[in-house]
Design a protein around this motif. Structure first.
Motif, PDB file in Angstrom:
ATOM      1  N   ALA A 187     -32.294 -45.450 -15.414  1.00 22.77           N
ATOM      2  CA  ALA A 187     -30.962 -46.055 -15.454  1.00 22.77           C
ATOM      3  C   ALA A 187     -30.339 -45.901 -16.839  1.00 22.77           C
ATOM      4  O   ALA A 187     -29.166 -45.535 -16.978  1.00 22.77           O
ATOM      5  CB  ALA A 187     -31.043 -47.524 -15.058  1.00 22.77           C
ATOM      6  N   ARG A 188     -31.119 -46.159 -17.868  1.00 17.51           N
ATOM      7  CA  ARG A 188     -30.619 -46.010 -19.236  1.00 17.51           C
ATOM      8  C   ARG A 188     -30.323 -44.551 -19.553  1.00 17.51           C
ATOM      9  O   ARG A 188     -29.330 -44.224 -20.213  1.00 17.51           O
ATOM     10  CB  ARG A 188     -31.633 -46.562 -20.229  1.00 17.51           C
ATOM     11  N   LEU A 189     -31.207 -43.639 -19.078  1.00 17.83           N
ATOM     12  CA  LEU A 189     -31.008 -42.216 -19.348  1.00 17.83           C
ATOM     13  C   LEU A 189     -29.738 -41.706 -18.672  1.00 17.83           C
ATOM     14  O   LEU A 189     -28.927 -41.001 -19.294  1.00 17.83           O
ATOM     15  CB  LEU A 189     -32.226 -41.428 -18.862  1.00 17.83           C
ATOM     16  N   VAL A 190     -29.547 -42.074 -17.398  1.00 22.12           N
ATOM     17  CA  VAL A 190     -28.356 -41.636 -16.674  1.00 22.12           C
ATOM     18  C   VAL A 190     -27.095 -42.212 -17.317  1.00 22.12           C
ATOM     19  O   VAL A 190     -26.077 -41.524 -17.449  1.00 22.12           O
ATOM     20  CB  VAL A 190     -28.444 -42.040 -15.187  1.00 22.12           C
ATOM     21  N   LYS A 191     -27.141 -43.474 -17.722  1.00 21.97           N
ATOM     22  CA  LYS A 191     -25.996 -44.085 -18.404  1.00 21.97           C
ATOM     23  C   LYS A 191     -25.639 -43.315 -19.658  1.00 21.97           C
ATOM     24  O   LYS A 191     -24.459 -43.033 -19.925  1.00 21.97           O
ATOM     25  CB  LYS A 191     -26.316 -45.540 -18.758  1.00 21.97           C
ATOM     26  N   SER A 192     -26.644 -42.957 -20.449  1.00 16.59           N
ATOM     27  CA  SER A 192     -26.406 -42.220 -21.691  1.00 16.59           C
ATOM     28  C   SER A 192     -25.796 -40.849 -21.421  1.00 16.59           C
ATOM     29  O   SER A 192     -24.858 -40.423 -22.097  1.00 16.59           O
ATOM     30  CB  SER A 192     -27.716 -42.078 -22.464  1.00 16.59           C
ATOM     31  N   ILE A 232     -24.045 -39.873 -18.718  1.00 15.32           N
ATOM     32  CA  ILE A 232     -22.676 -40.018 -18.216  1.00 15.32           C
ATOM     33  C   ILE A 232     -21.725 -40.359 -19.350  1.00 15.32           C
ATOM     34  O   ILE A 232     -20.625 -39.804 -19.457  1.00 15.32           O
ATOM     35  CB  ILE A 232     -22.630 -41.092 -17.113  1.00 15.32           C
ATOM     36  N   LEU A 233     -22.143 -41.274 -20.213  1.00  9.83           N
ATOM     37  CA  LEU A 233     -21.304 -41.675 -21.340  1.00  9.83           C
ATOM     38  C   LEU A 233     -21.036 -40.493 -22.255  1.00  9.83           C
ATOM     39  O   LEU A 233     -19.902 -40.283 -22.706  1.00  9.83           O
ATOM     40  CB  LEU A 233     -21.998 -42.806 -22.106  1.00  9.83           C
ATOM     41  N   ARG A 234     -22.056 -39.693 -22.509  1.00  6.38           N
ATOM     42  CA  ARG A 234     -21.886 -38.525 -23.385  1.00  6.38           C
ATOM     43  C   ARG A 234     -20.960 -37.492 -22.740  1.00  6.38           C
ATOM     44  O   ARG A 234     -20.096 -36.919 -23.411  1.00  6.38           O
ATOM     45  CB  ARG A 234     -23.255 -37.896 -23.662  1.00  6.38           C
ATOM     46  N   LEU A 260     -18.564 -38.007 -20.432  1.00  8.40           N
ATOM     47  CA  LEU A 260     -17.185 -38.492 -20.378  1.00  8.40           C
ATOM     48  C   LEU A 260     -16.530 -38.462 -21.749  1.00  8.40           C
ATOM     49  O   LEU A 260     -15.337 -38.150 -21.866  1.00  8.40           O
ATOM     50  CB  LEU A 260     -17.163 -39.908 -19.798  1.00  8.40           C
ATOM     51  N   ARG A 261     -17.277 -38.777 -22.777  1.00  2.85           N
ATOM     52  CA  ARG A 261     -16.719 -38.711 -24.128  1.00  2.85           C
ATOM     53  C   ARG A 261     -16.434 -37.272 -24.532  1.00  2.85           C
ATOM     54  O   ARG A 261     -15.469 -36.996 -25.248  1.00  2.85           O
ATOM     55  CB  ARG A 261     -17.685 -39.366 -25.116  1.00  2.85           C
ATOM     56  N   PHE A 262     -17.281 -36.340 -24.063  1.00  4.19           N
ATOM     57  CA  PHE A 262     -17.048 -34.924 -24.357  1.00  4.19           C
ATOM     58  C   PHE A 262     -15.738 -34.456 -23.715  1.00  4.19           C
ATOM     59  O   PHE A 262     -15.037 -33.607 -24.262  1.00  4.19           O
ATOM     60  CB  PHE A 262     -18.223 -34.090 -23.844  1.00  4.19           C
ATOM     61  N   GLN A 263     -15.416 -35.010 -22.530  1.00  5.64           N
ATOM     62  CA  GLN A 263     -14.171 -34.684 -21.855  1.00  5.64           C
ATOM     63  C   GLN A 263     -13.002 -35.525 -22.356  1.00  5.64           C
ATOM     64  O   GLN A 263     -11.919 -35.493 -21.772  1.00  5.64           O
ATOM     65  CB  GLN A 263     -14.333 -34.878 -20.347  1.00  5.64           C
ATOM     66  N   LYS A 264     -13.225 -36.288 -23.405  1.00  2.45           N
ATOM     67  CA  LYS A 264     -12.191 -37.114 -24.040  1.00  2.45           C
ATOM     68  C   LYS A 264     -11.617 -38.148 -23.082  1.00  2.45           C
ATOM     69  O   LYS A 264     -10.422 -38.451 -23.091  1.00  2.45           O
ATOM     70  CB  LYS A 264     -11.075 -36.248 -24.607  1.00  2.45           C
ATOM     71  N   THR A 265     -12.509 -38.693 -22.224  1.00  8.60           N
ATOM     72  CA  THR A 265     -12.104 -39.776 -21.335  1.00  8.60           C
ATOM     73  C   THR A 265     -11.915 -41.054 -22.140  1.00  8.60           C
ATOM     74  O   THR A 265     -12.543 -41.238 -23.188  1.00  8.60           O
ATOM     75  CB  THR A 265     -13.175 -40.003 -20.250  1.00  8.60           C
ATOM     76  N   ASP A 266     -11.037 -41.917 -21.669  1.00  8.92           N
ATOM     77  CA  ASP A 266     -10.797 -43.193 -22.344  1.00  8.92           C
ATOM     78  C   ASP A 266     -12.123 -43.912 -22.607  1.00  8.92           C
ATOM     79  O   ASP A 266     -12.948 -44.051 -21.694  1.00  8.92           O
ATOM     80  CB  ASP A 266      -9.905 -44.080 -21.476  1.00  8.92           C
ATOM     81  N   PRO A 267     -12.396 -44.353 -23.852  1.00 10.61           N
ATOM     82  CA  PRO A 267     -13.693 -44.972 -24.184  1.00 10.61           C
ATOM     83  C   PRO A 267     -14.022 -46.178 -23.312  1.00 10.61           C
ATOM     84  O   PRO A 267     -15.174 -46.351 -22.903  1.00 10.61           O
ATOM     85  CB  PRO A 267     -13.528 -45.367 -25.651  1.00 10.61           C
ATOM     86  N   LEU A 315     -17.696 -46.972 -16.425  1.00  8.50           N
ATOM     87  CA  LEU A 315     -18.301 -46.150 -15.381  1.00  8.50           C
ATOM     88  C   LEU A 315     -19.800 -45.983 -15.600  1.00  8.50           C
ATOM     89  O   LEU A 315     -20.590 -46.041 -14.649  1.00  8.50           O
ATOM     90  CB  LEU A 315     -17.620 -44.784 -15.337  1.00  8.50           C
ATOM     91  N   SER A 316     -20.209 -45.779 -16.851  1.00 12.07           N
ATOM     92  CA  SER A 316     -21.635 -45.607 -17.131  1.00 12.07           C
ATOM     93  C   SER A 316     -22.415 -46.882 -16.815  1.00 12.07           C
ATOM     94  O   SER A 316     -23.537 -46.825 -16.307  1.00 12.07           O
ATOM     95  CB  SER A 316     -21.834 -45.203 -18.598  1.00 12.07           C
ATOM     96  N   ARG A 317     -21.823 -48.035 -17.073  1.00 12.25           N
ATOM     97  CA  ARG A 317     -22.494 -49.307 -16.768  1.00 12.25           C
ATOM     98  C   ARG A 317     -22.577 -49.545 -15.265  1.00 12.25           C
ATOM     99  O   ARG A 317     -23.563 -50.103 -14.771  1.00 12.25           O
ATOM    100  CB  ARG A 317     -21.752 -50.458 -17.452  1.00 12.25           C
ATOM    101  N   ILE A 318     -21.552 -49.123 -14.523  1.00 11.73           N
ATOM    102  CA  ILE A 318     -21.596 -49.262 -13.063  1.00 11.73           C
ATOM    103  C   ILE A 318     -22.745 -48.437 -12.484  1.00 11.73           C
ATOM    104  O   ILE A 318     -23.516 -48.905 -11.637  1.00 11.73           O
ATOM    105  CB  ILE A 318     -20.255 -48.827 -12.434  1.00 11.73           C
ATOM    106  N   VAL A 319     -22.867 -47.196 -12.950  1.00  9.06           N
ATOM    107  CA  VAL A 319     -23.947 -46.335 -12.461  1.00  9.06           C
ATOM    108  C   VAL A 319     -25.302 -46.914 -12.843  1.00  9.06           C
ATOM    109  O   VAL A 319     -26.242 -46.940 -12.027  1.00  9.06           O
ATOM    110  CB  VAL A 319     -23.780 -44.913 -13.015  1.00  9.06           C
ATOM    111  N   GLN A 320     -25.426 -47.399 -14.072  1.00 13.83           N
ATOM    112  CA  GLN A 320     -26.687 -47.994 -14.506  1.00 13.83           C
ATOM    113  C   GLN A 320     -27.038 -49.203 -13.642  1.00 13.83           C
ATOM    114  O   GLN A 320     -28.186 -49.353 -13.190  1.00 13.83           O
ATOM    115  CB  GLN A 320     -26.585 -48.415 -15.976  1.00 13.83           C
TER     116      GLN A 320
END
Length: 283
Positions: free
Chosen positions: A40-45, A47-49, A51-58, A64-69
């Protein structure tokens, strides 16, 4: 007292025996939980990385990463419970009924929440943009999962539910490189129309930031009761001037040019007659 101690001792002994008898199962469940938490922590990390690479709103990326986790953790807990003999069907049924009840009771909140999520995903506007929506025009100062906050042109702060923002037309005035303006006026019937056209064209061309392409267009579009109506269309470069300055300069420039050339802007004329009652023979 001795009987209570004896009962507690027997209970602990029974519990210990059950733990020993099911040690393998308990160890398996613990391993599943640990692996699930790690995944769960790995997938969250990841996804977060991404989305940030795609310049998604922080804020959206973290949400979204917390929902998946959370979804992975819940799935792991339910799977672990099933391994020790818990009937998860009843649990899932209860959660479904609870979710339906809460969704129906909080349908407006849910609608705004989902709309806010979609707005953050699509990003039709950003903080600092000037937009018009739901009858309000202002600069965006906050976007969250419930509403969008604007600072209006007169300095007021207004919060608009995301459900309204998502379903209604939105005019975004920011980021536009070119924009068209229109000035409408009327001239007298005795005015030289070709001269009027040239004078207004020259006046608009002299405004800083006005573009030559698309070309300035002067259109005589209708006959009025006392005048001929015309519209002036011109485009300006938003990097050189803003809407208010370009419009103000256009009105002042056209007015000054027409006055200088002796071309009068038409105004309504009315004839007023005063009748003297004494003159019609009445006493």
């Amino acid at each position: 007292m001795s009987q209570l101690l004896a009962s507690l001792s027997a209970w602990f002994h029974q519990l210990g025996q059950q733990i020993i008898d099911n040690a393998g199962l308990i160890l398996t469940v613990l391993v599943i939980l640990l692996i699930g938490m790690y995944l769960a922590r790995l997938v969250k990390s990841l996804i977060l990385r991404g989305l940030r690479f795609q310049k998604t709103d922080p804020e959206l990326a973290l949400f979204l990463s917390r929902i998946v986790q959370g979804a992975i953790i819940v799935a792991v807990i339910l799977f672990s419970a099933q391994q020790v003999g818990v009937d998860i069907t009843a649990i899932l049924t209860g959660l479904g009924i609870l979710g339906f009840t809460l969704g129906f009771a909080l349908q407006d909140v849910s609608k705004n929440f989902i709309a806010g999520l979609l707005l953050l995903l699509q990003q039709p506007f950003e903080l600092g943009d000037t937009i018009q929506v739901s009858g309000f025009t202002g600069t965006i100062i906050d976007i969250n999962l419930r509403d969008t906050e604007l600072r209006t042109v007169d300095g007021l702060r207004v919060r608009i539910p995301n459900g309204d923002v998502f379903t209604q037309p939105v005019l975004n005035f920011t980021g536009v490189k070119q924009r068209r303006l229109q000035i409408s006026l009327s001239v007298n019937y005795d005015a030289d129309l070709e001269k009027t056209r040239q004078v207004t064209l020259d006046a608009i061309q002299a405004i800083p930031g006005v573009l030559a392409d698309p070309a300035i267009n002067v259109v005589f579009d209708s006959f009025g009761e006392f005048s001929i109506h015309l519209n002036i269309f011109y485009w300006y470069d938003a990097n050189q001037t803003d809407y208010g300055e370009a419009l103000d300069a256009g009105v002042r420039g056209v007015n000054a040019a027409l006055r200088r050339e002796g071309i009068a802007i038409a105004v309504p004329a009315r004839e007023l007659r005063i009748v003297d009652d004494a003159s019609d023979g009445r006493a």
